[in-house]
Design a protein around this motif. Structure first.
Motif, PDB file in Angstrom:
ATOM      1  N   ASP A  34      41.615  44.978  37.551  1.00  0.00           N
ATOM      2  CA  ASP A  34      40.671  44.651  38.772  1.00  0.00           C
ATOM      3  C   ASP A  34      39.550  43.528  38.370  1.00  0.00           C
ATOM      4  OD1 ASP A  34      41.923  46.235  40.333  1.00  0.00           O
ATOM      5  OD2 ASP A  34      40.677  47.876  40.073  1.00  0.00           O
ATOM      6  N   THR A  35      39.365  43.565  36.968  1.00  0.00           N
ATOM      7  CA  THR A  35      38.087  42.674  36.443  1.00  0.00           C
ATOM      8  C   THR A  35      38.737  41.262  36.667  1.00  0.00           C
ATOM      9  OG1 THR A  35      39.183  42.846  34.333  1.00  0.00           O
ATOM     10  CG2 THR A  35      37.350  44.215  34.777  1.00  0.00           C
ATOM     11  N   ASP A  38      38.064  39.138  41.058  1.00  0.00           N
ATOM     12  CA  ASP A  38      36.963  38.981  41.835  1.00  0.00           C
ATOM     13  C   ASP A  38      37.254  37.940  43.058  1.00  0.00           C
ATOM     14  OD1 ASP A  38      36.160  36.233  41.292  1.00  0.00           O
ATOM     15  OD2 ASP A  38      35.546  37.025  39.423  1.00  0.00           O
TER      16      ASP A  38
END
Length: 162
Positions: A34-35, A38
């Motif tokens: 998930d990082t 964005d």
């Protein structure tokens, strides 16, 4: 396996579908943390697929089922390297990626290339498994900078004697 599958060279009219399918397949992958994802990274990747689709002059083939484009593959860079295999998420798991890989392996055999190479994200277990079913084996795993995503990714490289 999908019936009615046709693999053919990309035409000008296919370029938008290539960009869209590549992005959809990338976005649906569970390989990325998930990082990495964005909104800025997502838009950068979307733009890269659009630019590739519009500007590439490399060997790109389209997979179609009943006239609908469902995937594509490319050989960009070295002649022994399959740079891209992307299948629309709605059609994954039906052998389309394998057919695209086999298409390129046939081209390489006809060009007397003795080893085929391909790579993917190390957490893309479905792609790795598919490539291994095609006879590839992992020869390297490590970090590689993604210019598009602007992060280091865990990657694997696979090879197959042909």
């Amino acid at each position: 396996m999908v019936t009615g599958l046709i693999i053919r060279a990309m035409a000008e009219a296919d370029r938008d579908a290539v960009g869209l399918i590549g992005f959809r397949a990338w976005q649906s992958s569970s390989a990325f943390e998930d990082t990495y994802l964005d909104p800025v990274v997502i838009e950068r990747v979307r733009g890269e697929f659009e630019v590739f689709a519009k500007e590439t002059t490399c060997d790109v083939v389209i997979a179609q089922v009943d006239g609908v484009t469902v995937g594509w593959g490319a050989r960009a860079g070295e002649p022994d390297y399959i740079s891209d295999i992307w299948v629309d998420p709605d059609y994954q798991g039906r052998g389309i990626g394998r057919n695209l890989v086999e298409h390129f392996l046939g081209e390489m055999r006809r060009s007397h290339i003795s080893t085929a190479k391909i790579s993917t994200h190390a957490r893309n277990v479905y792609a790795i498994r598919a490539y291994e079913r095609c006879g590839f084996r992992v020869i390297w795993q490590g970090k590689q900078w993604s210019e598009t995503m602007k992060v280091e990714l865990q990657k694997v490289r696979l090879e197959k004697a042909i």
